[in-house]
Design a protein around this motif. Structure first.
Motif, PDB file in Angstrom:
ATOM      1  N   TRP A 140      -8.012   9.123   3.788  1.00 36.27           N
ATOM      2  CA  TRP A 140      -7.394   8.599   2.565  1.00 36.27           C
ATOM      3  C   TRP A 140      -8.468   8.176   1.584  1.00 36.27           C
ATOM      4  N   SER A 141      -8.140   8.284   0.302  1.00 37.58           N
ATOM      5  CA  SER A 141      -9.064   7.828  -0.730  1.00 37.58           C
ATOM      6  C   SER A 141      -8.325   6.881  -1.674  1.00 37.58           C
ATOM      7  N   PRO A 142      -8.752   5.585  -1.784  1.00 39.96           N
ATOM      8  CA  PRO A 142      -9.793   4.995  -0.915  1.00 39.96           C
ATOM      9  C   PRO A 142      -9.294   4.839   0.523  1.00 39.96           C
ATOM     10  N   ALA A 143     -10.178   4.440   1.432  1.00 38.15           N
ATOM     11  CA  ALA A 143      -9.811   4.299   2.834  1.00 38.15           C
ATOM     12  C   ALA A 143      -8.783   3.188   3.018  1.00 38.15           C
ATOM     13  N   VAL A 144      -8.027   3.289   4.136  1.00 43.23           N
ATOM     14  CA  VAL A 144      -7.055   2.234   4.459  1.00 43.23           C
ATOM     15  C   VAL A 144      -7.832   0.930   4.738  1.00 43.23           C
ATOM     16  N   PRO A 145      -7.499  -0.164   4.035  1.00 42.78           N
ATOM     17  CA  PRO A 145      -8.245  -1.417   4.248  1.00 42.78           C
ATOM     18  C   PRO A 145      -7.890  -2.034   5.601  1.00 42.78           C
ATOM     19  N   ALA A 146      -8.822  -2.801   6.143  1.00 37.86           N
ATOM     20  CA  ALA A 146      -8.583  -3.475   7.427  1.00 37.86           C
ATOM     21  C   ALA A 146      -7.521  -4.564   7.275  1.00 37.86           C
ATOM     22  N   THR A 147      -7.488  -5.236   6.117  1.00 37.97           N
ATOM     23  CA  THR A 147      -6.479  -6.282   5.852  1.00 37.97           C
ATOM     24  C   THR A 147      -5.881  -6.037   4.477  1.00 37.97           C
TER      25      THR A 147
ATOM     26  N   ALA B 154       0.172   7.061  10.944  1.00 41.76           N
ATOM     27  CA  ALA B 154      -0.171   8.364  11.528  1.00 41.76           C
ATOM     28  C   ALA B 154      -0.568   9.322  10.398  1.00 41.76           C
ATOM     29  N   ASP B 155      -1.506  10.190  10.708  1.00 44.12           N
ATOM     30  CA  ASP B 155      -1.981  11.138   9.693  1.00 44.12           C
ATOM     31  C   ASP B 155      -0.845  12.046   9.232  1.00 44.12           C
ATOM     32  N   PRO B 156      -0.784  12.324   7.936  1.00 42.30           N
ATOM     33  CA  PRO B 156       0.204  13.291   7.449  1.00 42.30           C
ATOM     34  C   PRO B 156      -0.226  14.711   7.828  1.00 42.30           C
ATOM     35  N   THR B 157       0.674  15.646   7.653  1.00 46.86           N
ATOM     36  CA  THR B 157       0.357  17.062   7.887  1.00 46.86           C
ATOM     37  C   THR B 157       0.663  17.855   6.628  1.00 46.86           C
TER      38      THR B 157
ATOM     39  N   HIS C 146      -3.710  23.207   5.987  1.00 43.23           N
ATOM     40  CA  HIS C 146      -4.766  22.262   5.626  1.00 43.23           C
ATOM     41  C   HIS C 146      -5.055  21.313   6.780  1.00 43.23           C
ATOM     42  N   THR C 147      -6.240  20.733   6.738  1.00 43.06           N
ATOM     43  CA  THR C 147      -6.639  19.700   7.699  1.00 43.06           C
ATOM     44  C   THR C 147      -6.834  18.387   6.941  1.00 43.06           C
ATOM     45  N   PHE C 148      -6.181  17.334   7.453  1.00 44.62           N
ATOM     46  CA  PHE C 148      -6.295  16.005   6.828  1.00 44.62           C
ATOM     47  C   PHE C 148      -7.666  15.410   7.147  1.00 44.62           C
TER      48      PHE C 148
ATOM     49  N   ILE D 155       0.881  -1.184   0.000  1.00 46.66           N
ATOM     50  CA  ILE D 155       0.000   0.000   0.000  1.00 46.66           C
ATOM     51  C   ILE D 155       0.914   1.228   0.000  1.00 46.66           C
ATOM     52  N   THR D 156       0.743   2.049  -1.012  1.00 49.72           N
ATOM     53  CA  THR D 156       1.530   3.282  -1.146  1.00 49.72           C
ATOM     54  C   THR D 156       0.634   4.474  -0.811  1.00 49.72           C
ATOM     55  N   PHE D 157       1.233   5.437  -0.095  1.00 50.66           N
ATOM     56  CA  PHE D 157       0.460   6.618   0.346  1.00 50.66           C
ATOM     57  C   PHE D 157       0.950   7.871  -0.386  1.00 50.66           C
ATOM     58  N   ASN D 158       0.051   8.432  -1.170  1.00 43.37           N
ATOM     59  CA  ASN D 158       0.309   9.704  -1.843  1.00 43.37           C
ATOM     60  C   ASN D 158      -0.255  10.815  -0.955  1.00 43.37           C
ATOM     61  N   SER D 159       0.639  11.579  -0.307  1.00 44.98           N
ATOM     62  CA  SER D 159       0.158  12.562   0.670  1.00 44.98           C
ATOM     63  C   SER D 159      -0.296  13.876   0.033  1.00 44.98           C
ATOM     64  N   ALA D 160      -0.251  13.962  -1.291  1.00 44.33           N
ATOM     65  CA  ALA D 160      -0.759  15.145  -2.009  1.00 44.33           C
ATOM     66  C   ALA D 160      -0.145  16.430  -1.462  1.00 44.33           C
ATOM     67  N   ASP D 161       1.205  16.423  -1.452  1.00 45.99           N
ATOM     68  CA  ASP D 161       1.989  17.577  -0.993  1.00 45.99           C
ATOM     69  C   ASP D 161       2.034  17.737   0.518  1.00 45.99           C
ATOM     70  N   GLY D 162       1.508  16.758   1.220  1.00 43.77           N
ATOM     71  CA  GLY D 162       1.658  16.754   2.673  1.00 43.77           C
ATOM     72  C   GLY D 162       2.950  16.058   3.063  1.00 43.77           C
ATOM     73  N   SER D 163       3.111  15.821   4.356  1.00 41.00           N
ATOM     74  CA  SER D 163       4.313  15.137   4.832  1.00 41.00           C
ATOM     75  C   SER D 163       4.330  13.697   4.321  1.00 41.00           C
ATOM     76  N   ALA D 164       5.552  13.158   4.143  1.00 37.06           N
ATOM     77  CA  ALA D 164       5.698  11.812   3.579  1.00 37.06           C
ATOM     78  C   ALA D 164       5.144  10.755   4.538  1.00 37.06           C
ATOM     79  N   VAL D 165       4.554   9.706   3.955  1.00 38.37           N
ATOM     80  CA  VAL D 165       4.044   8.562   4.726  1.00 38.37           C
ATOM     81  C   VAL D 165       4.638   7.300   4.112  1.00 38.37           C
ATOM     82  N   ASP D 166       5.280   6.494   4.953  1.00 34.46           N
ATOM     83  CA  ASP D 166       5.929   5.281   4.454  1.00 34.46           C
ATOM     84  C   ASP D 166       4.890   4.284   3.936  1.00 34.46           C
ATOM     85  N   SER D 167       5.275   3.615   2.863  1.00 31.85           N
ATOM     86  CA  SER D 167       4.400   2.567   2.317  1.00 31.85           C
ATOM     87  C   SER D 167       4.393   1.355   3.266  1.00 31.85           C
TER      88      SER D 167
END
Length: 229
Positions: free
Chosen positions: A47-54, A35-38, A42-44, A10-22
């Motif tokens: 995620w789209s789509p949401a983080v899956p449970a598994t 943890a939520d990016p900053t 802006h206010t986070f 799962i890769t996280f594109n923070s859309a110019d926010g702080s980096a989030v490790d895959s």
């Protein structure tokens, strides 16, 4: 049948926010949301789509969703005229307000300066002023000259020595000398009361001659001549 479980990322594109490790792990294992990016201004909101449970059976890219924040610039006019605050979205262009006014002072700007775009936080700007100088001029109305007074607005004014004028008594200035320097140049005019004087006639043993009492500068009528035996 023999199977090996696959790993996916799962890769996280923070859309110019702080980096989030895959996250890379086995299919079907529980996924812990990061943890939520900053992102400045802006206010986070998720995620789209949401983080899956598994972990799903494919690689997945999630994109951060943001809402822009609004902030307020407040103007402290330091006893000048009121200036409305500005509330708008972060990063939008800020239009500086009309300059405030303050009696006896000149506006020199805001501290800190008005930003070009809305910053990522509320801000208070304070008006900067320089005190003006004004002049009181004295018109002695044909009396002795009186020097003008030039000094800062609001400072204490010391009245000058009274002027003099032949045949007159000084009764004051119109308008009166102010206690403090007003917010504008002013001309004061001397007020005079004409004096009365008396001519007394010593007839040196002759007939009495009435004295003459009248205003300074008025025409004098010569009395009838006295007689003497």
């Amino acid at each position: 049948a023999q199977w090996t479980v696959n790993q996916y990322t799962i890769t996280f594109n923070s859309a110019d926010g702080s980096a989030v490790d895959s996250i890379t792990q086995d299919y079907g294992t529980e996924v812990t949301a990061p943890a939520d990016p900053t992102k400045e201004g802006h206010t986070f909101t998720g995620w789209s789509p949401a983080v899956p449970a598994t972990m799903p059976a494919e690689n997945l890219t999630l994109t951060a969703q943001w809402t822009v924040n609004q902030y307020t610039i407040t103007f402290n006019s330091a006893d000048g005229s009121a200036v409305d605050s500005i509330t708008q979205d972060y990063g939008t262009e800020v239009t500086a307000p009309a300059d405030p006014t303050k009696e006896g002072h000149t506006f020199t700007g805001w501290s800190p300066a008005v930003p070009k775009t809305m910053p990522a936080g509320d801000l208070t700007l304070i008006a900067q002023w320089t005190v003006n100088q004004y002049t009181i001029t004295f018109n002695s109305a044909d009396g002795s000259a009186v020097d003008s007074i030039t000094q800062d607005y609001g400072t204490e004014v010391t009245a000058p020595a009274d002027p003099t004028k032949e045949g007159h008594t000084f009764t004051g200035w119109s308008p009166a000398v102010p206690a403090t320097m007003p917010a504008g140049d002013t001309t004061l005019i001397a007020q005079w009361q004409v004096n009365q004087y008396t001519i007394t006639f010593d007839s040196d043993g002759g007939s009495a001659v009435d004295s003459v009492t009248q205003d300074y500068g008025t025409a004098v009528t010569v009395p009838a001549d006295p007689t003497k035996v």
